[in-house]
Design an enzyme around this catalytic site. Sequence first.
Site, PDB file in Angstrom:
ATOM      1  N   LEU A   1       0.822  -1.212   0.000  1.00 57.07           N
ATOM      2  CA  LEU A   1       0.000   0.000   0.000  1.00 57.07           C
ATOM      3  C   LEU A   1       0.853   1.258   0.000  1.00 57.07           C
ATOM      4  O   LEU A   1       2.042   1.224   0.315  1.00 57.07           O
ATOM      5  CB  LEU A   1      -0.946   0.029   1.202  1.00 57.07           C
ATOM      6  CG  LEU A   1      -0.388   0.310   2.602  1.00 57.07           C
ATOM      7  CD1 LEU A   1      -1.528   0.666   3.565  1.00 57.07           C
ATOM      8  CD2 LEU A   1       0.421  -0.840   3.152  1.00 57.07           C
ATOM      9  N   CYS A   2       0.191   2.363  -0.343  1.00 57.35           N
ATOM     10  CA  CYS A   2       0.781   3.705  -0.344  1.00 57.35           C
ATOM     11  C   CYS A   2       1.988   3.750  -1.286  1.00 57.35           C
ATOM     12  O   CYS A   2       1.831   3.587  -2.482  1.00 57.35           O
ATOM     13  CB  CYS A   2       1.124   4.131   1.080  1.00 57.35           C
ATOM     14  SG  CYS A   2       1.319   5.922   1.264  1.00 57.35           S
ATOM     15  N   HIS A   3       3.205   3.956  -0.778  1.00 56.06           N
ATOM     16  CA  HIS A   3       4.391   3.937  -1.634  1.00 56.06           C
ATOM     17  C   HIS A   3       4.970   2.535  -1.769  1.00 56.06           C
ATOM     18  O   HIS A   3       5.915   2.320  -2.529  1.00 56.06           O
ATOM     19  CB  HIS A   3       5.451   4.894  -1.101  1.00 56.06           C
ATOM     20  CG  HIS A   3       5.085   6.337  -1.258  1.00 56.06           C
ATOM     21  ND1 HIS A   3       4.309   7.008  -0.336  1.00 56.06           N
ATOM     22  CD2 HIS A   3       5.368   7.243  -2.238  1.00 56.06           C
ATOM     23  CE1 HIS A   3       4.136   8.262  -0.730  1.00 56.06           C
ATOM     24  NE2 HIS A   3       4.758   8.423  -1.887  1.00 56.06           N
TER      25      HIS A   3
ATOM     26  N   PHE B   1      -0.148   5.604  -3.664  1.00 57.55           N
ATOM     27  CA  PHE B   1      -0.169   7.010  -3.274  1.00 57.55           C
ATOM     28  C   PHE B   1      -0.034   7.885  -4.522  1.00 57.55           C
ATOM     29  O   PHE B   1       0.840   7.655  -5.362  1.00 57.55           O
ATOM     30  CB  PHE B   1       0.966   7.312  -2.299  1.00 57.55           C
ATOM     31  CG  PHE B   1       0.821   8.653  -1.624  1.00 57.55           C
ATOM     32  CD1 PHE B   1       0.028   8.793  -0.492  1.00 57.55           C
ATOM     33  CD2 PHE B   1       1.472   9.777  -2.120  1.00 57.55           C
ATOM     34  CE1 PHE B   1      -0.123  10.021   0.125  1.00 57.55           C
ATOM     35  CE2 PHE B   1       1.327  11.012  -1.515  1.00 57.55           C
ATOM     36  CZ  PHE B   1       0.527  11.133  -0.385  1.00 57.55           C
TER      37      PHE B   1
ATOM     38  N   GLY C   1      -3.461  -0.755  -1.531  1.00 57.59           N
ATOM     39  CA  GLY C   1      -4.196   0.331  -0.901  1.00 57.59           C
ATOM     40  C   GLY C   1      -3.554   1.663  -1.204  1.00 57.59           C
ATOM     41  O   GLY C   1      -2.366   1.735  -1.533  1.00 57.59           O
TER      42      GLY C   1
END
Length: 293
Positions: A185-187, A214, A266
């Site tokens: 998720l994210c980075h 992200f 995510g």
Amino acid sequence: MDSSCKEPTVDPAEDNAFFPSPYSLSQYTSAKTDFDGTTYPDPYKGGKWKVLMVGTDERYILMKNGRMFSTGNHPVEMLLPMHHMDAAGFGIDVATLSGNPVKLEMWAMPGEDETVRKIYGKYLPKLKQPEKLADIIEEATGPASPYLGVFIPGGHGVLAGIPRSREIKRLLEWAVGDGRLIITLCHGPACLLAAAVDGGEKNYLFKGARICVFPDSLDKGANIGIGYMPGELPWLVGENLQKLGVEILNEGITGQVHRDGKLLTGDSPLASNNLGKLAGPALIGEAKLRDGA
């Protein structure tokens, strides 16, 4: 410190290095997460299957302007999904590229969140003394591998070495080839770039994959404007994934998650609980399939 200050905070441990500004932390962090008390009344109890988490062992990212961003793995992005996996019955082994300790963005630790505090305490010894990925890669990707899934949490620190790692490439190729879950998720989805090293871009493993990540727009704009980062990143995650044919589903950060086959992603720290709720049942389902239950 004045919470309205948008100037990045000096990190005295490294030359020309900076933590996020007080204002950005007031916007991006909180004392508690959105954990909703989800439980797993029928967890996996076999003891055979586990998850391999690969954390970042690098604290600093050199920005375009020569400043260093003091970063690491985001604690909520790491620990809240870990809670769900652990509660679902799966032990978690921890590795880094070097075998050095996992670096966490402690300025984002939700200090009043009991769920996060407990899972952090449980796995702290492994975070401080992780395995070196190269030392376990044969077992991890072998025919008797105990790992049902690979978890690579976010935080800008992921950008430091993981996207260029041959060991990460091998791990991802094994996971895809053997039908294991990839959770990030994210980075963290920057890890998917590792599949392109050494000519892997020609038949890119994740071409056509649909993911949440992200947004580059925030890393190019608001994150700099509010002092979360001390300058422009040397490269952008989404842009490089899109060049390889990955489809990005989200435009903002809302906590969006997505499952594309065995790839679970995510969009941001806001997705940590949602991704955990996606990963826990997915792991239980995979264990039942492999055990013939």
